[in-house]
Design an enzyme around this catalytic site. Structure first.
Site, PDB file in Angstrom:
ATOM      1  N   ASP A  78      40.561  36.003  39.338  1.00  0.00           N
ATOM      2  CA  ASP A  78      41.278  36.349  40.520  1.00  0.00           C
ATOM      3  C   ASP A  78      42.564  36.922  40.072  1.00  0.00           C
ATOM      4  O   ASP A  78      42.932  37.969  40.841  1.00  0.00           O
ATOM      5  CB  ASP A  78      41.491  35.196  41.650  1.00  0.00           C
ATOM      6  CG  ASP A  78      40.304  35.200  42.385  1.00  0.00           C
ATOM      7  OD1 ASP A  78      39.080  35.557  42.031  1.00  0.00           O
ATOM      8  OD2 ASP A  78      40.194  34.732  43.611  1.00  0.00           O
ATOM      9  N   CYS A 119      37.058  28.429  37.771  1.00  0.00           N
ATOM     10  CA  CYS A 119      37.843  28.917  38.603  1.00  0.00           C
ATOM     11  C   CYS A 119      37.544  29.575  40.006  1.00  0.00           C
ATOM     12  O   CYS A 119      36.264  28.887  40.312  1.00  0.00           O
ATOM     13  CB  CYS A 119      38.180  30.348  37.856  1.00  0.00           C
ATOM     14  SG  CYS A 119      39.413  29.849  36.775  1.00  0.00           S
ATOM     15  N   ASP A 120      38.157  30.265  40.945  1.00  0.00           N
ATOM     16  CA  ASP A 120      38.232  30.324  42.335  1.00  0.00           C
ATOM     17  C   ASP A 120      36.792  30.346  42.914  1.00  0.00           C
ATOM     18  O   ASP A 120      36.573  29.290  43.687  1.00  0.00           O
ATOM     19  CB  ASP A 120      38.816  31.533  42.465  1.00  0.00           C
ATOM     20  CG  ASP A 120      40.094  31.385  42.189  1.00  0.00           C
ATOM     21  OD1 ASP A 120      40.626  30.539  41.532  1.00  0.00           O
ATOM     22  OD2 ASP A 120      41.236  31.847  43.101  1.00  0.00           O
ATOM     23  N   LYS A 121      35.838  31.087  42.966  1.00  0.00           N
ATOM     24  CA  LYS A 121      34.844  31.333  43.292  1.00  0.00           C
ATOM     25  C   LYS A 121      33.691  30.583  42.369  1.00  0.00           C
ATOM     26  O   LYS A 121      32.437  30.415  43.215  1.00  0.00           O
ATOM     27  CB  LYS A 121      34.176  32.750  43.616  1.00  0.00           C
ATOM     28  CG  LYS A 121      35.072  33.641  44.137  1.00  0.00           C
ATOM     29  CD  LYS A 121      35.942  32.777  45.390  1.00  0.00           C
ATOM     30  CE  LYS A 121      37.493  33.546  45.718  1.00  0.00           C
ATOM     31  NZ  LYS A 121      38.181  33.437  44.682  1.00  0.00           N
ATOM     32  N   CYS A 191      44.868  28.132  36.438  1.00  0.00           N
ATOM     33  CA  CYS A 191      46.037  28.316  36.725  1.00  0.00           C
ATOM     34  C   CYS A 191      46.967  27.226  37.320  1.00  0.00           C
ATOM     35  O   CYS A 191      46.450  26.577  38.170  1.00  0.00           O
ATOM     36  CB  CYS A 191      46.458  29.643  37.466  1.00  0.00           C
ATOM     37  SG  CYS A 191      45.938  30.969  36.480  1.00  0.00           S
ATOM     38  N   GLU A 443      42.370  38.729  48.253  1.00  0.00           N
ATOM     39  CA  GLU A 443      43.552  38.154  48.370  1.00  0.00           C
ATOM     40  C   GLU A 443      44.833  38.990  48.234  1.00  0.00           C
ATOM     41  O   GLU A 443      44.962  39.962  47.640  1.00  0.00           O
ATOM     42  CB  GLU A 443      43.658  36.990  46.990  1.00  0.00           C
ATOM     43  CG  GLU A 443      42.650  35.795  47.016  1.00  0.00           C
ATOM     44  CD  GLU A 443      42.518  34.857  46.143  1.00  0.00           C
ATOM     45  OE1 GLU A 443      42.050  33.975  46.171  1.00  0.00           O
ATOM     46  OE2 GLU A 443      43.471  35.274  45.107  1.00  0.00           O
ATOM     47  N   SER A 469      46.009  34.220  47.881  1.00  0.00           N
ATOM     48  CA  SER A 469      45.724  33.120  46.761  1.00  0.00           C
ATOM     49  C   SER A 469      46.023  31.832  47.084  1.00  0.00           C
ATOM     50  O   SER A 469      47.164  31.660  48.049  1.00  0.00           O
ATOM     51  CB  SER A 469      46.502  33.793  45.476  1.00  0.00           C
ATOM     52  OG  SER A 469      46.664  32.811  44.614  1.00  0.00           O
TER      53      SER A 469
END
Length: 555
Positions: A78, A119-121, A191, A443, A469
């Site tokens: 992202d 990570c995110d997704k 992150c 985002e 985010s």
């Protein structure tokens, strides 16, 4: 065993021949076949080391008597996709990830799965597939990145995004920004901070589908490799005992995870992902439940970006188990009888757990905030709800009233912010950025970070039908539903309209007379779709509202 469908009996001689072409022996084929789905690649810092995590998982499976078989899926960074057309593909990738895991596990009927995201997704996508398939499974992530050090203070990715605004505001030089850029992200991992990836990895642990430590053990720690081996062994135990994901991820388990969400001050993106994951388990989690859980759950941890403490410090303080142990002291407590990936109940897992640092994890009697980290706001601007990370909002911005500054894209808003055209008191409205209008609900880390960097974090609010985010801080209200592209009232806001925000009362109101809104609606036409072809074009035609998790329509 499920894998007998592709390996047992006379008629499966061709199938065994193909397995032997890879090098598997008869002994390996005879054992339970465990799919190890990873998202290793060389573009996402959180995924660059997943090859090592995957090998550790495979070692654990072999120790416990199984045969591991690895395969890969996609992932989007992202941070790298931010603030350009690539961000339109990020949320949309969640459905591709879920579908790809389903395809692999159905075409090659594994007996069980270990899922290795970070990570995110990728985390919610893999969890959605896990619950959809409902075969014994464990998730183990790659772990969080360490914070960087810059001139005596901890820094992270969002520090660099905010640095861009500081350079524009002439409070940082470009040379200093370059130095910060080189220091902020010191190595592999998701992150550093309670951003979306780490939020979802903590909630995977809290709901019981990952082992204790999954959310907080640093990516570079040897303990992370040991956890991966333990995950490989744990899935063999779940297989032997026929414990499946839906036996673990019950309504009560999701309520536990939501309480942890509020105590930690997790990303607003959890309000998209947790209902989408629960839906695959046949569990409905309406938006109002987030407010109900927030009202009864104190905010116990002040973590980056809303506070000073890092994921590493949370881990040292006892991690998610210690937070859950402290939550047992609230009047509502937690559901301790739920099953977990350890093969034991939550109550059994928490026996002997203690909080090691009372500043990092506050007692329930002395929380950072009485209410949880997330609030869902309603009003004539968001009839189906909007979401804010209230734990990261400055006290003076919990109630705010100001003129709307309206933009139909993130790029236009970013130019206005960095160009000095946004003033204290303004309410920045960025619309046509929802699941359909974005498309892909991009985002908004660049404009929110620019607001902070320009020194406007305590005087300017931002409202969008897109999302933020997990690194966002300030009075940033996202997921406004219905979105502009779907006829939502946010599409009727005019430059200079007064918008009233009251986070304490969970209100988001456009102070325009109903008759005037009806007059505007009569002449309203949605903007044409930004992308009409390819995957994201199809996604825009099939996706539902952010208020329902931005899942795809059935049929």
């Amino acid at each position: 065993m499920r894998s007998d469908l592709m390996k047992k009996g006379l008629e499966r001689a061709p199938h065994r021949s193909l397995l032997k072409a890879i090098g598997y022996t008869d002994e390996e084929i005879a054992r339970p076949l465990i799919g190890v789905c990873h998202a290793h690649n060389e573009i996402i810092p959180g995924h660059a080391h997943l090859d090592k995590i995957t090998e550790a998982v495979k070692t654990g499976v072999r120790i416990a008597g199984g045969t591991p078989i690895s395969f890969a899926t996609i992932g989007v960074c992202d941070g790298i996709a931010m603030n350009h057309p690539g961000m339109k593909y990020s949320l949309a990738s969640r459905e591709i990830i879920a579908d790809s895991v389903e395809i692999m596990a159905q075409a090659h009927p594994f007996d069980a799965l270990v899922l290795v995201p970070n990570c995110d997704k990728v985390v919610p996508g893999m969890l959605m597939a896990m619950l959809r398939l409902n075969i014994p499974a464990v998730l183990v992530s790659g772990g969080p990145m360490l914070t960087g050090r810059f001139r005596g203070r901890d820094v992270h990715l969002v520090s660099v995004f905010e640095g861009v605004g500081r350079v524009k505001a002439a409070t940082m030089s470009e040379a200093e920004l370059c130095e910060l850029e080189n220091a902020a992200c010191p190595g592999c991992g998701s992150c550093a901070g309670m951003f979306t990836a780490n939020s979802m990895n903590c909630l995977s642990e809290a709901v019981g589908l990952a082992l204790p430590g999954n959310g907080t053990i640093p990516a570079v720690a040897a303990a992370r490799l040991r956890l991966a081996k333990q995950a490989g062994m744990a899935v063999m135990n779940l297989l032997a005992r026929e414990i499946r994901p839906r036996d673990i991820a019950t309504r009560e388990a999701f309520e536990n995870a939501m309480a942890v969400d509020m105590a930690l001050g997790c990303s607003t993106n959890t309000v998209l992902h947790v209902p989408a994951i629960a839906r695959e388990a046949g569990v409905e989690l309406p938006l109002d439940l987030f407010n109900a859980v927030s009202d009864r759950t104190p905010h116990l941890c002040s973590l980056i970006p809303g506070g000073p403490h890092s994921m590493q410090q949370l881990d040292e303080a006892g991690g998610v188990p210690a937070v859950m142990k402290e939550l047992l002291q609230t009047p509502h407590g937690l559901h301790q009888g739920v099953m977990t990936a350890t093969g034991r109940t939550l109550g059994e897992n928490l026996a002997g757990v203690e909080v090691r640092d009372r500043e990092i994890i506050r007692p329930v009697t002395e929380p950072y905030h009485r209410e949880g980290g997330i609030a869902v706001l309603y009003g004539n601007l968001a009839p189906e709800g909007a979401v804010v990370k209230q734990s990261a909002v400055a006290p003076e911005m919990l109630i705010h009233r100001g003129p709307a500054r309206v933009f139909d894209s993130e790029e236009e808003a970013q130019q206005a912010i960095l160009g000095g055209r946004i003033r204290a008191g303004d309410v920045v409205v960025i619309r046509y950025c929802g699941p359909k209008g974005g498309p892909g609900m991009p985002e908004m880390l660049s404009p929110t970070s620019a607001i902070i960097g320009m020194g406007l974090g305590k005087s300017v609010a931002l409202i969008t039908d897109g999302r933020f985010s997990g690194g966002t801080q300030g009075a940033c209200i996202g997921h406004v539903s219905p979105e502009a592209a779907d006829g939502g009232p946010v599409g009727l806001v005019a430059e200079g309209d007064t918008i009233a925000i009251d986070i304490r009362r969970k209100l988001l109101q456009l102070e325009v007379a109903p008759a005037e809104l009806e007059r505007r609606r009569a002449g309203w036409q949605p903007l044409p779709p930004k992308i009409t072809t390819g995957y994201v074009g199809r996604y825009a035609r099939m996706v539902t509202s952010g208020s329902t998790g931005a899942v795809l329509k059935e049929g």
